[in-house]
Design a protein around this motif. Structure first.
Motif, mmCIF file in Angstrom:
data_model
loop_
_atom_site.group_PDB
_atom_site.id
_atom_site.type_symbol
_atom_site.label_atom_id
_atom_site.label_comp_id
_atom_site.label_asym_id
_atom_site.label_seq_id
_atom_site.Cartn_x
_atom_site.Cartn_y
_atom_site.Cartn_z
ATOM 1 N N TYR A 93 51.844 56.139 60.824
ATOM 2 C CA TYR A 93 53.232 56.196 60.549
ATOM 3 C C TYR A 93 53.465 57.906 60.810
ATOM 4 N N TRP A 94 54.403 57.748 61.697
ATOM 5 C CA TRP A 94 54.535 59.028 62.358
ATOM 6 C C TRP A 94 55.553 60.177 61.545
ATOM 7 N N ARG A 95 55.665 59.866 60.282
ATOM 8 C CA ARG A 95 56.184 60.752 59.399
ATOM 9 C C ARG A 95 55.238 61.305 58.345
ATOM 10 N N ASP A 96 53.985 60.683 58.353
ATOM 11 C CA ASP A 96 52.886 61.386 57.665
ATOM 12 C C ASP A 96 52.770 62.648 58.126
ATOM 13 N N PRO A 97 52.259 63.539 57.412
ATOM 14 C CA PRO A 97 52.268 65.025 57.588
ATOM 15 C C PRO A 97 51.577 65.372 59.118
ATOM 16 N N VAL A 98 50.331 65.011 59.316
ATOM 17 C CA VAL A 98 49.536 65.530 60.480
ATOM 18 C C VAL A 98 50.222 64.692 61.619
ATOM 19 N N PRO A 99 50.590 63.341 61.682
ATOM 20 C CA PRO A 99 51.336 63.151 63.001
ATOM 21 C C PRO A 99 52.541 63.813 63.391
ATOM 22 N N PHE A 100 53.169 63.707 62.335
ATOM 23 C CA PHE A 100 54.773 64.390 62.445
ATOM 24 C C PHE A 100 54.465 65.715 62.977
ATOM 25 N N TYR A 101 53.705 66.486 62.618
ATOM 26 C CA TYR A 101 53.448 67.685 63.010
ATOM 27 C C TYR A 101 53.037 67.746 64.542
ATOM 28 N N TYR A 102 52.093 66.936 64.998
ATOM 29 C CA TYR A 102 51.717 66.889 66.305
ATOM 30 C C TYR A 102 52.762 66.350 67.311
ATOM 31 N N LEU A 103 53.575 65.354 66.725
ATOM 32 C CA LEU A 103 54.776 64.933 67.435
ATOM 33 C C LEU A 103 55.703 66.126 67.646
ATOM 34 N N CYS A 104 56.271 66.927 66.592
ATOM 35 C CA CYS A 104 56.892 67.903 66.782
ATOM 36 C C CYS A 104 56.651 68.924 67.787
ATOM 37 N N LEU A 105 55.164 69.153 67.598
ATOM 38 C CA LEU A 105 54.394 70.302 68.258
ATOM 39 C C LEU A 105 54.504 69.719 69.753
ATOM 40 N N ALA A 106 54.214 68.619 70.058
ATOM 41 C CA ALA A 106 54.168 67.900 71.507
ATOM 42 C C ALA A 106 55.713 68.277 71.859
ATOM 43 N N ASN A 107 56.544 67.656 71.399
ATOM 44 C CA ASN A 107 57.906 67.916 71.769
ATOM 45 C C ASN A 107 58.443 69.347 72.067
ATOM 46 N N ALA A 108 58.062 70.253 71.058
ATOM 47 C CA ALA A 108 58.318 71.577 71.353
ATOM 48 C C ALA A 108 57.594 72.184 72.531
ATOM 49 N N VAL A 109 56.600 71.841 72.568
ATOM 50 C CA VAL A 109 55.858 72.258 73.756
ATOM 51 C C VAL A 109 56.286 71.924 74.990
ATOM 52 N N VAL A 110 56.609 70.547 75.078
ATOM 53 C CA VAL A 110 57.191 69.958 76.420
ATOM 54 C C VAL A 110 58.250 71.039 76.499
ATOM 55 N N ALA A 111 59.407 71.060 75.523
ATOM 56 C CA ALA A 111 60.674 71.590 75.742
ATOM 57 C C ALA A 111 60.646 73.001 76.250
ATOM 58 N N TYR A 112 59.511 73.728 75.558
ATOM 59 C CA TYR A 112 59.349 75.209 75.850
ATOM 60 C C TYR A 112 58.799 75.381 77.103
ATOM 61 N N ALA A 113 57.866 74.684 77.666
ATOM 62 C CA ALA A 113 57.579 74.750 78.928
ATOM 63 C C ALA A 113 58.206 74.459 79.960
ATOM 64 N N ALA A 114 59.228 73.390 79.737
ATOM 65 C CA ALA A 114 60.200 73.052 80.523
ATOM 66 C C ALA A 114 61.388 74.018 81.021
ATOM 67 N N VAL A 115 61.676 74.758 79.726
ATOM 68 C CA VAL A 115 62.728 75.811 79.820
ATOM 69 C C VAL A 115 62.054 76.980 80.732
ATOM 70 N N LEU A 116 60.644 77.429 80.504
ATOM 71 C CA LEU A 116 60.245 78.651 80.860
ATOM 72 C C LEU A 116 59.668 78.199 82.328
ATOM 73 N N TYR A 117 59.485 77.137 82.867
ATOM 74 C CA TYR A 117 59.252 76.777 84.133
ATOM 75 C C TYR A 117 60.484 76.386 84.906
ATOM 76 N N GLY A 118 61.610 75.992 84.131
ATOM 77 C CA GLY A 118 62.811 75.540 84.963
ATOM 78 C C GLY A 118 63.609 76.969 85.338
ATOM 79 N N ALA A 119 63.275 77.932 84.380
ATOM 80 C CA ALA A 119 63.979 79.105 84.524
ATOM 81 C C ALA A 119 63.571 79.739 85.829
ATOM 82 N N ARG A 120 62.488 79.554 86.382
ATOM 83 C CA ARG A 120 62.206 80.025 87.682
ATOM 84 C C ARG A 120 62.433 79.108 88.718
ATOM 85 N N SER A 121 62.931 77.936 88.436
ATOM 86 C CA SER A 121 63.284 76.824 89.444
ATOM 87 C C SER A 121 64.443 77.383 90.274
#
Lengths: 350, 350
Positions: B173-201
């Protein structure tokens, strides 16, 4: 040769402009005639069917006009400050609400409503002066930071006002000579026995409208007929050139900020007497000022008047005829203005 | 606009990957990955997950403001739009709509809808420049708030929708603490990396050039409007993804979540963290969430807004680049440009 062709072209343009103006004049006349007919004629049934009833329609128009008066009072200060200082004062709504609270306290303690109105104006003007001197002069030329600071101020102000006055709704009591309703010489319907039913409207709301008109004319006179007004207009057009020609720009800025803030406080008391004073009103009037200024054009008092008229009428008519989509009308007006004329109806090109 | 325009693109030649793969990022990621091992459920979800969500919304603002020079106050509205899509087409227990479509349909749909809406907002906002963007986006955000509040047919009005549930996939259940945290983390990391990479594109660099001098870019032949609108669309993707997470995090969406307060909150997060590097919004989010959570012990729940407002004012006055700017000032010299462009940025103030 080239001279002749130039004059020819000028004549051509002038001719085109004149006929265009004539066309607009005809349109304006037609609209005015239609409005007069709507107000004074006895409505046929099909019109009643479309617009609910003559009474509902005319009340919406009158409510819209008084609301437009209030919006104009709030937005004229906002637009002047923006036009002159390029400073988007997002704490303008807070000035409105604080003015209303101050007016309530003074009117409640002394028993004189007029004293409350004066206090609302004077105290807000002083606060505006302090804001300009202490905060904005330090961040001059950095308009994003100035705007951020006004956001911070509005958050703190809203919270402190909530702490002092709580979440309850206040009503500023209007003196007796301004209360009551008057019968307007407009017949809305005929009773079955043939007696005419006249439109009845709260007297005070008409007073609000009159005050807004008077203040608007006063502002126009100040801007166009006095020396300080000349300096303000010059500053709106070219701030640096005004400073370079030896005028004390800071004095002009301070004066405009004081007037703008004072008008917001004044509107707070006047509006708080017509409607009510409660937390959240600051955001409402901030939104109204934003939209009015975006539609009317930044830095133009005439634009603020036109924008206020459009938005006030649209809001009230929307409230009567499309209750749950009212905001959308305001929004559509804003978007259409931005796409057709990004600088606003009376705004100078960006 | 100097606050966001100061960042000149000096290290143009460095590829995006070199920016991404640094020891600092490795350590940070390691810490974030093992964080669940040392944090309680409360710290994991209410602090960790919530900070990551708010950080993503603020990141979408940072993308626009830092690289595009467009400070938007409508990011929470875009996130809210995604949340409303989840509520309307997914399951809710408010008894209105709730078509219960599967999560793999509504999630992409929500994010796509948010990004298209964002592009539409951008299309309206880019007709004007600089400080006007704040005004227009604030007007849009406020109008949307009032619209959702008064419309019951689409948005269920004031109460909004509750009972939104995260999906159950792979037996979790993706709203349970640990899965939800990793879900948020995965999204945030993808977004962060995309912005950082995209800024140099190529696109990122063009966008920054448009920010620094739109007229010149237009003269060279770039379509300035299209670049800006595309930036809005990209930021809408990030805000939309965050909006979906926010809907699952709160389990509800109501007009209160997209009111002016939350909208300004996002700006505060971005400014407190700093707009010069994509890590700023996340720092800001952690700081604000921590203050939000523990201010109750300091000043009582009531005056929390005053505290955050004063903190925000202090940051705007003392360190225009937020906490990142403070770090820039105190950190040891050798790795001075590890977080981004050069030391001489104070020289390009306009």
């Amino acid at each position: 040769m080239s001279d002749a062709s130039n004059t020819n072209r000028d004549d051509l343009f002038r001719g085109a402009r004149a006929s265009r103006r004539q066309a607009w004049g005809v349109v304006a006349l037609l609209v005015a005639a239609l409005l007069l007919w709507l107000v004074f004629a006895q409505w046929p049934d099909w019109l009643d069917a479309i617009l609910i009833s003559k009474k509902a329609f005319l009340s919406a128009i009158l409510n819209g006009l008084t609301l437009a008066g209030l919006y104009f009072l709030v937005a004229s200060g906002f637009t002047l400050v923006f036009g002159l200082m390029r400073n988007v004062n997002l704490a303008h709504g807070s000035l409105y609400l604080l003015g209303a609270y101050v007016g309530y306290e003074v009117a409640d303690r002394t028993g004189f409503w007029l004293l409350g109105v004066a206090a609302g104006f004077v105290i807000m003007a002083v606060i505006g002066l302090v804001m300009q001197v202490v905060v904005f002069r330090r961040l001059e030329g950095d308009d994003l930071r100035q705007t951020l600071v006004t956001i911070g101020i509005s958050i703190v102000a809203a919270d402190l006002m909530l702490a002092v006055w709580g979440g309850t709704t206040y009503q500023i009591l209007v003196p007796e000579w301004l209360t009551g309703a008057i019968k307007l010489p407009v017949i809305t319907a005929y009773r079955s026995n043939g007696a005419a039913v006249y439109l009845v409207y709260p007297y005070y709301r008409l007073v609000v409208l009159a005050i807004a008109v008077v203040i608007g004319i006063g502002l126009w006179l100040m801007l166009n007929r006095t020396r300080i007004g000349m300096m303000i207009r010059a500053g709106v057009d070219d701030r640096d050139m005004l400073a370079a020609s030896g005028k004390n720009v800071h004095l002009v800025f301070a004066a405009v900020f004081a007037i703008g803030a004072g008008l917001a406080g004044f509107a707070g008391v006047v509006g708080g007497s017509a409607l009510s004073v409660a937390p959240g009103e600051d955001v409402r009037y901030l939104l109204a000022s934003l939209v009015v200024v975006i539609v009317g054009g930044m830095g133009s008092v005439t634009g603020a008047a036109i924008g206020a008229l459009i938005i006030g009428l649209a809001e009230q008519i929307g409230l009567v005829y499309f209750p749950t989509y009212g905001v959308v009308i305001t929004f559509v007006i804003m978007v259409v203005t931005l796409s057709v004329r990004p600088q606003g109806i009376m705004g100078k090109s960006l | 606009m100097s606050l966001v325009e100061t960042q000149r693109t000096e290290k143009l030649r460095g590829s995006g990957w070199r920016e991404l793969v640094t020891p600092a990022h490795g350590l940070l990621l390691l810490f974030l990955l093992v964080y669940p091992a040392m944090a309680s459920d409360f710290f994991l979800t209410q602090i960790g997950g919530y900070s990551l969500i708010l950080g993503m919304i603020a990141l979408s603002l940072m993308l626009l403001a830092g690289y595009g020079g467009m400070v938007s106050l409508a990011q929470i509205t875009i996130a809210g739009a995604a949340a409303y899509v989840i509520a309307i087409f997914g399951e809710n227990n408010s008894g209105v709509h709730g078509f219960a479509w599967p999560w793999w349909v509504i999630t992409p749909m929500a994010i796509l809808f948010a990004s298209v809406l964002s592009a539409a907002f951008g299309w309206v906002a880019v007709r004007t420049e600089g400080i006007y963007t704040i005004m227009i986006t604030l007007a849009i955000a406020t109008a949307c708030f009032y619209f959702t509040q008064q419309n019951y047919a689409l948005f269920n009005g004031f109460p909004g929708y509750s009972g939104l549930r995260a999906p159950e996939v792979f037996g979790l259940y993706w709203r349970d603490p640990v899965p939800f945290y990793y879900l948020c983390l995965a999204n945030a990391v993808v977004a962060y990396a995309a912005v950082l990479y995209g800024a140099r594109s190529t696109f990122g660099l063009t966008l920054q050039a448009v920010r620094d001098n739109p007229r010149r870019m237009r003269a060279i032949g770039y379509n300035v409007t299209a670049h800006k609108v595309f930036a809005w669309w990209l930021s809408g993707l990030i805000a939309g993804a965050a909006g979906v997470l926010l809907a699952w995090f709160n389990g509800r969406i109501s007009p209160g979540s997209i009111a002016v307060g939350p909208a300004i909150n996002i700006l505060i997060i971005a400014i407190i963290g700093g707009l010069r590097h994509p890590v700023g919004p996340f720092i800001g989010a952690v700081v604000v969430v921590l203050i939000q959570t523990f201010a109750i012990d300091l000043v009582g729940a009531e005056r929390f807004n005053t505290l955050i407002g004063l903190f925000f004012l202090a940051v705007v006055f003392l360190s225009p680049d937020g906490i990142l700017g403070l770090w820039e000032r105190v950190k040891p010299r050798p790795d001075r440009d590890a977080w981004g462009p050069g030391p001489e940025r104070s020289g390009v103030r306009e």
